[in-house]
Design a protein around this motif. Sequence first.
Motif, PDB file in Angstrom:
ATOM      1  N   SER A   1      36.996  34.597  48.819  1.00  0.00           N
ATOM      2  CA  SER A   1      36.740  33.453  47.943  1.00  0.00           C
ATOM      3  C   SER A   1      38.004  32.987  47.240  1.00  0.00           C
ATOM      4  O   SER A   1      38.124  31.832  46.870  1.00  0.00           O
ATOM      5  CB  SER A   1      35.703  33.813  46.882  1.00  0.00           C
ATOM      6  OG  SER A   1      34.477  34.059  47.501  1.00  0.00           O
ATOM      7  N   GLY A   2      38.912  33.914  47.012  1.00  0.00           N
ATOM      8  CA  GLY A   2      40.111  33.487  46.299  1.00  0.00           C
ATOM      9  C   GLY A   2      41.238  34.476  46.432  1.00  0.00           C
ATOM     10  O   GLY A   2      41.037  35.646  46.771  1.00  0.00           O
ATOM     11  N   ILE A   3      42.437  33.954  46.177  1.00  0.00           N
ATOM     12  CA  ILE A   3      43.605  34.830  46.160  1.00  0.00           C
ATOM     13  C   ILE A   3      44.400  34.526  44.898  1.00  0.00           C
ATOM     14  O   ILE A   3      44.342  33.413  44.367  1.00  0.00           O
ATOM     15  CB  ILE A   3      44.492  34.638  47.409  1.00  0.00           C
ATOM     16  CG1 ILE A   3      45.023  33.202  47.477  1.00  0.00           C
ATOM     17  CG2 ILE A   3      43.757  34.949  48.673  1.00  0.00           C
ATOM     18  CD1 ILE A   3      45.955  32.999  48.633  1.00  0.00           C
ATOM     19  N   THR A   4      45.087  35.522  44.413  1.00  0.00           N
ATOM     20  CA  THR A   4      45.796  35.301  43.167  1.00  0.00           C
ATOM     21  C   THR A   4      47.052  36.165  43.087  1.00  0.00           C
ATOM     22  O   THR A   4      47.156  37.187  43.767  1.00  0.00           O
ATOM     23  CB  THR A   4      44.853  35.545  41.966  1.00  0.00           C
ATOM     24  OG1 THR A   4      45.481  35.083  40.788  1.00  0.00           O
ATOM     25  CG2 THR A   4      44.499  37.007  41.796  1.00  0.00           C
ATOM     26  N   ALA A   5      47.980  35.729  42.264  1.00  0.00           N
ATOM     27  CA  ALA A   5      49.206  36.504  42.044  1.00  0.00           C
ATOM     28  C   ALA A   5      49.292  36.857  40.577  1.00  0.00           C
ATOM     29  O   ALA A   5      48.958  36.043  39.723  1.00  0.00           O
ATOM     30  CB  ALA A   5      50.423  35.677  42.436  1.00  0.00           C
ATOM     31  N   ASN A   6      49.716  38.054  40.303  1.00  0.00           N
ATOM     32  CA  ASN A   6      49.997  38.432  38.921  1.00  0.00           C
ATOM     33  C   ASN A   6      51.480  38.739  38.808  1.00  0.00           C
ATOM     34  O   ASN A   6      51.969  39.686  39.420  1.00  0.00           O
ATOM     35  CB  ASN A   6      49.152  39.650  38.530  1.00  0.00           C
ATOM     36  CG  ASN A   6      49.286  39.962  37.054  1.00  0.00           C
ATOM     37  OD1 ASN A   6      50.131  39.379  36.367  1.00  0.00           O
ATOM     38  ND2 ASN A   6      48.468  40.863  36.559  1.00  0.00           N
ATOM     39  N   LEU A   7      52.167  37.894  38.048  1.00  0.00           N
ATOM     40  CA  LEU A   7      53.623  38.066  37.922  1.00  0.00           C
ATOM     41  C   LEU A   7      53.980  38.828  36.659  1.00  0.00           C
ATOM     42  O   LEU A   7      55.146  39.028  36.350  1.00  0.00           O
ATOM     43  CB  LEU A   7      54.309  36.690  37.886  1.00  0.00           C
ATOM     44  CG  LEU A   7      53.988  35.764  39.053  1.00  0.00           C
ATOM     45  CD1 LEU A   7      54.753  34.458  38.919  1.00  0.00           C
ATOM     46  CD2 LEU A   7      54.325  36.424  40.383  1.00  0.00           C
ATOM     47  N   ASP A   8      52.964  39.210  35.916  1.00  0.00           N
ATOM     48  CA  ASP A   8      53.210  39.845  34.621  1.00  0.00           C
ATOM     49  C   ASP A   8      53.103  41.357  34.658  1.00  0.00           C
ATOM     50  O   ASP A   8      52.978  41.988  33.633  1.00  0.00           O
ATOM     51  CB  ASP A   8      52.212  39.319  33.571  1.00  0.00           C
ATOM     52  CG  ASP A   8      52.490  37.881  33.244  1.00  0.00           C
ATOM     53  OD1 ASP A   8      53.665  37.489  33.345  1.00  0.00           O
ATOM     54  OD2 ASP A   8      51.541  37.153  32.903  1.00  0.00           O
ATOM     55  N   GLU A   9      53.093  41.932  35.851  1.00  0.00           N
ATOM     56  CA  GLU A   9      52.998  43.393  35.889  1.00  0.00           C
ATOM     57  C   GLU A   9      54.367  44.041  35.972  1.00  0.00           C
ATOM     58  O   GLU A   9      55.317  43.425  36.468  1.00  0.00           O
ATOM     59  CB  GLU A   9      52.122  43.844  37.062  1.00  0.00           C
ATOM     60  CG  GLU A   9      50.670  43.823  36.642  1.00  0.00           C
ATOM     61  CD  GLU A   9      49.748  44.575  37.565  1.00  0.00           C
ATOM     62  OE1 GLU A   9      50.061  45.688  37.983  1.00  0.00           O
ATOM     63  OE2 GLU A   9      48.680  44.023  37.844  1.00  0.00           O
ATOM     64  N   ALA A  10      54.449  45.244  35.485  1.00  0.00           N
ATOM     65  CA  ALA A  10      55.698  45.995  35.568  1.00  0.00           C
ATOM     66  C   ALA A  10      55.391  47.351  36.178  1.00  0.00           C
ATOM     67  O   ALA A  10      54.265  47.841  36.090  1.00  0.00           O
ATOM     68  CB  ALA A  10      56.292  46.166  34.186  1.00  0.00           C
ATOM     69  N   LYS A  11      56.422  47.921  36.804  1.00  0.00           N
ATOM     70  CA  LYS A  11      56.246  49.190  37.496  1.00  0.00           C
ATOM     71  C   LYS A  11      57.021  50.257  36.739  1.00  0.00           C
ATOM     72  O   LYS A  11      58.165  50.050  36.362  1.00  0.00           O
ATOM     73  CB  LYS A  11      56.810  49.015  38.905  1.00  0.00           C
ATOM     74  CG  LYS A  11      56.485  50.085  39.864  1.00  0.00           C
ATOM     75  CD  LYS A  11      56.749  49.607  41.302  1.00  0.00           C
ATOM     76  CE  LYS A  11      58.230  49.512  41.613  1.00  0.00           C
ATOM     77  NZ  LYS A  11      58.523  49.195  42.995  1.00  0.00           N
ATOM     78  N   VAL A  12      56.368  51.386  36.524  1.00  0.00           N
ATOM     79  CA  VAL A  12      57.048  52.507  35.881  1.00  0.00           C
ATOM     80  C   VAL A  12      57.089  53.652  36.898  1.00  0.00           C
ATOM     81  O   VAL A  12      56.056  54.000  37.468  1.00  0.00           O
ATOM     82  CB  VAL A  12      56.272  52.984  34.629  1.00  0.00           C
ATOM     83  CG1 VAL A  12      56.988  54.150  33.963  1.00  0.00           C
ATOM     84  CG2 VAL A  12      56.074  51.833  33.643  1.00  0.00           C
TER      85      VAL A  12
END
Length: 408
Positions: free
Chosen positions: A253-264
């Motif tokens: 139904s949909g696709i999305t991007a999250n640019l606000d994540e960080a990796k530790v």
Amino acid sequence: MPLIVEKYGGTSVGSIERIQAVAHNIVQSVKRDEKIVVVVSAMSGETNRLLGLAKELETRPSEREIDVLISTGEQVTIALLSIALQARNIDAKSYTGSQIRILTNQIHGQARILEVDCEKVRSDLDRGRVVVVAGFQGVDRDNNITTLGRGGSDITAVAMAAALKADECRIYTDVEGVYTADPRVVPEATRLDRITFEEMLELSGAGAKVLQTRSVEFAGKYNVPLRVLSSFQPGPGTLITYEEQSMEQPLISGITANLDEAKVTVRGVPDKPGIAYNILGPISKAHVNVDMIVQNIGSNGLTDLTFTVAGADLDKSIEVLQPVVKELEAEAIVGDTDLAKISIVGVGMRSHAGIATTMFEALANKLINIQMISTSEIKISVTIDKEYAELALRTLHKAFNLEHVGSE
Ligand code: ADP
Ligand code: ASP
Ligand code: MG
């Protein structure tokens, strides 16, 4: 008379002209003989402006004072909108969250609503008033002002609708509904007439900011009929519904991007039982939500643990883990914000195999490298280099034929 909660977001009330347009919209609702409770956000950019002022004074300002500060944005718009309505001979009255008494817990900046007192609102509605409520804020039991997390006016609207048993909660925003992808990033995205609560929850959780995640969760739980529509253009918008057997489900139904994540990444941790607990326990105690987690297979008795958090929580996470890293005698802790999480969501995934393969193949064909993968029953997420986020969205939109799923 139907009772409707209408919520207008920041862009919808971003200028005096926009506030006039919203007042006009509300007059139309009143003329349709609807009882109206309005929830408004701060004017667009205002919450960030206020946060910026505080940061000029102190890098880690007190969370209590931040809530006192940023709740003022909504106080401005409730008053302006009420004035605009009164100028149109509508009897309107504004309330802040604490005046209504939207009781929350004590977690500043991420408070959860515990109770909504509807007495004043009901009595105003019975007198034919339009009630205008400040979104995004509440009050704890010690009368401290709290806020409900970014985008939190959505949950104010849903909570008001649930408490008042409203006939519908309309989330007016700057796009015409929920699309197969963010229409500002993927021009071919199409508007969905309907989407299930489950799918919307996954999409919001994965970064589609059109609805705040907790508002969707709340609406699903309390059975609030929820519709997303534009305050700029008339139209049916998107209805968030329960899944019906008869509904023909698109695969995705949909696709999305999250640019606000960080990796530790905690590198070189001695590989023994309790690593995840020792590292992630303090993180959760600090009220930081962890999203994806990967623990690599160890070698030479050492291993790496990598997890993702909201970008805004990166500094806090590293700070919390410094003593833990020392105690565990791990080699290092590294933060990275140069990533994007791309998710595809659809209830159709349950009954179809091969969706992940299509996703990975489409990304591979564009030479986009996948770093981490996680799945749920109706979602597949991958993290990739931030610079490829747009390309990945467009590629996947095409690979799953999403331009033919929605209405436009
Ligand atoms: P508001 O200020 O009204 O709360 P937001 O900016 O929080 O509005 O949310 C609306 C924005 O969400 C749109 O402008 C759009 O860019 C973005 N968005 C992201 N994903 C989607 C999607 N799948 N469908 C519609 N809008 C989306
Ligand atoms: N003003 C708040 C924010 O910018 C709440 C909202 O707009 O819903 O996050
Ligand atoms: Mg919003």
